[in-house]
Structures are given as C-alpha cells and as structure tokens.
Design a protein around this motif. Structure first.
Motif, short mmCIF file in Angstrom:
data_model
loop_
_atom_site.label_atom_id
_atom_site.label_comp_id
_atom_site.label_asym_id
_atom_site.label_seq_id
_atom_site.Cartn_x
_atom_site.Cartn_y
_atom_site.Cartn_z
N PRO A 9 55.38 0.66 -29.61
CA PRO A 9 54.54 1.58 -29.40
C PRO A 9 53.24 1.24 -29.54
CG PRO A 9 55.70 2.32 -31.25
CD PRO A 9 56.27 1.12 -30.94
N THR A 11 50.49 3.29 -30.35
CA THR A 11 49.99 3.66 -31.74
C THR A 11 51.44 3.54 -32.55
OG1 THR A 11 48.89 5.38 -30.40
CG2 THR A 11 48.86 5.48 -32.69
N ARG A 69 56.83 12.10 -28.44
CA ARG A 69 55.82 11.08 -28.69
C ARG A 69 55.63 9.78 -27.75
NH1 ARG A 69 54.30 6.73 -31.05
NH2 ARG A 69 53.23 6.85 -33.03
N HIS A 70 56.56 9.56 -27.02
CA HIS A 70 56.63 8.63 -26.07
C HIS A 70 55.39 8.94 -25.00
CE1 HIS A 70 57.47 5.54 -23.31
NE2 HIS A 70 58.00 6.16 -22.18
N MET A 71 55.34 10.34 -24.49
CA MET A 71 54.70 10.78 -23.66
C MET A 71 53.03 10.96 -24.21
SD MET A 71 56.40 13.18 -20.79
CE MET A 71 57.27 14.76 -21.83
N LYS A 72 53.00 11.20 -25.32
CA LYS A 72 51.71 11.77 -25.82
C LYS A 72 51.26 10.39 -26.41
CE LYS A 72 52.37 16.45 -27.08
NZ LYS A 72 52.31 17.37 -28.18
N CYS A 74 52.51 6.40 -25.51
CA CYS A 74 52.77 5.42 -24.74
C CYS A 74 52.13 5.70 -23.22
CB CYS A 74 53.93 4.71 -24.61
SG CYS A 74 54.66 4.71 -26.34
N THR A 76 50.47 8.24 -22.23
CA THR A 76 49.11 8.88 -22.04
C THR A 76 48.12 7.42 -22.19
OG1 THR A 76 49.66 10.93 -23.04
CG2 THR A 76 47.22 9.96 -23.44
#
Lengths: 100, 100, 100, 100
Positions: A9, A11, A69-72, A74, A76
């Motif tokens: 990821p 982050t 988390r992936h959307m927020k 990776c 994004t």
C-alpha cells in the motif's frame, strides 16, 4: 493478481491497523476450527449452517475494513497522481468477483 | 441455536462425508492464516481483497454442501415424519440470516 | 428451465397467495420506474445506488416467499412421492445460481 | 438519503450514459412484469425462482455501472477537492447496506 500499481500500500499500515485486522482474522480462524469440531462430533447440520453464516458475516466485515482503507489510501493516492481510473477499474473487478 | 429437533443429524454422517467437509474447512483455515501473513507483510490491499474473496467463495461451497445434506437427510426425514413445516421454517430462517 | 417435474405447482396457489406476491412485484416494478426517472433527472449517483439497494432487498423477500412455498408444497410433495432427491437437486442448483 | 454533497453528480451524465442505464432498467421492468404473469398463470415455483434470480443478476449489473461512474466522477472529484474521506464513507455505507 496482476495489479497495476505495487506490492505494498502507498501508506504503510500502522501496527494498530495491522493488529485490528489480524485479530479479526484470528477469530475467524478459530471459528473455522470450531466448525471442524462440530462436523467431527456429528452435530446437527442446521447448527453448522448457523456457524458458517457467522463466519460469512465476520469475513464481510474484514472485507469492508480492507476496502475502506484501500479506498482512503491507495485509490485516493492514485486519483491524486492521475491514475485514479486504473485504480477504480481494479477495485470494480474485485467487487464484481466478490459477489459471485 | 434453538432448533426444534435434535443435536445430531437423523442419519449420522459417514466418515467419508465428514472428511470431505473437514478437508474443505482445513483449506479455508489455511487461507485465513495466509491473509494474516499478508497483512503482517503489509501487502497491497487489493491483493488481500482478492484472497478474502476466495475464502468467501470457498465458504459458500461448504455452505451448499452442508445445506444439501441437511435437506436430503434432516428435512426429508422431517417431512416423512410429519414435521416438514418446522424443518422448512428453520432452514428458511438460516437462509435469510445467511444472505445478510 | 429444464425442470424435472411439471409446469405448475402441485398445490395451486390460492388467490390470496398470488395477490400477495403480485403486490410485492408491482411495488418493485414501481421502484424500477422510479430509478429510471432519477437517471433521467440526472440525480446524484449515491441516491440512485440507495434505491437499487432497496429493490435488491425487496426482490430477496419475494425470493424467500416463493422459495418457502416451493419447499412446503413442491419439495414436500416430491419427498412424499419418493422424488425428493431430484426436487432438492433442482432447488440447490437454483440457490447456487442465485448467489452469483 | 442524507448525502453530504449535492443533488446531482459533479459531471452531468451524457445522454448516451443515461440511455444505457435506462435501457437496462426498462428490461428489468419487463422482467418483473413477466414474473407477475407467471404467478397469475400459476407457473411452477422453481421456474419463477429462476426468473427472480435473473433479475437479481441484471440489477447487480446496473449497480456496478452506477457505482463505477460514481467512483470515476463524484468520488474522484471529491478526492481532488479535499472531500475524499466523506465521499468514501458515504459509498462504504451504501455498500454495507447493499449486501444485507
């Protein structure tokens, strides 16, 4: 999976984030072992189905957690660096596969 | 679960039947552990989602296997002994819960 | 569908039963038309998704209603006349297809 | 729905986009009416279930189409204008509701 971006990821996950997901997965692992025991003990099928249904629900929750988390992070990040379309196509593919 | 009939299936599962279900469950258990490792290694979220999706599919297959057996033995037996309605109500409740 | 038994349910539906299902379907039909209007009016996508989700839930309820009746009449009758296995195989096929 | 942004998508849908979604919805509307007729004619339950399953699949496809557009326009725009988190929370809520 032949994803378009990277192996990790954007982050890195914090230790707390990792632990939260791992804890859920450990509980699911325990539930799966519990069902093995029920089958060995020849327990009533309907009770086994109820337990499978519980795992199904728990697995969905982990799925949401990881998706969010992936959307927020990776997706994004991809949008901000001009690769949003690829990231969204990738996510849509996964979502379609999921509900099969 | 507060089921209406018994703690055990009407027709005990054969060893082969038990083993088939347990083998599937053991594979699922391994898959769940695999995801824990992926999270620890901070792997890409989309890859993790694909693995969760695979477990979801595997779990559905066990669910079908148990449901089919349940219908062919427990529900069938209940119908033949005049308790079909209760057995079907019980199964419908589980199915509704499942798809939540 | 190439079903094994007949073109009609064993026990004909009462008028009240028919009307209950048809009423649900008419409501769903109205909801589908409502979404067409939302798309024409270029309404916000998230609101459209919420409406699609509502239809999905309504459709599931009709599905349960028909499945329950199917089990309590057609499958039950098949079990009693020694064709339970075929009826259950048929239903399992439909259930597997459904969740795809 | 109490959405955080607006009543309309950021980028208005083109006529071709609208028509594609509306065509799918019109087909679904026709399928729903077809099932009403099957119920009126007292057709075999399993055949009705197969048709409900087909609508379910068609509805999912519209859902994906709208979700993809939502992510590629509304969510992407929100990310770019610093409101990505709210847009993603909103979408996650809808997704959770959907699979219920």
């Amino acid at each position: 999976m032949d994803h378009f971006l990277h192996d990790h990821p954007v982050t890195p996950r914090t230790d707390a984030e990792k632990q939260a997901v791992i804890n859920r997965l450990k509980r699911i692992e325990g539930q799966v072992r519990g069902i093995q025991k029920m089958v060995e003990d020849d327990r009533y099928c309907a009770d086994i189905l109820v337990q499978i249904s519980a795992i199904n629900a728990a697995l969905k929750k982990v799925g949401y957690q990881v998706t969010e988390r992936h959307m927020k992070h990776c997706v994004t990040d991809a949008v901000q660096s001009g690769q949003g379309e690829e990231a969204i196509d990738e996510l849509m593919e996964i979502m379609k596969h999921f509900s099969k």
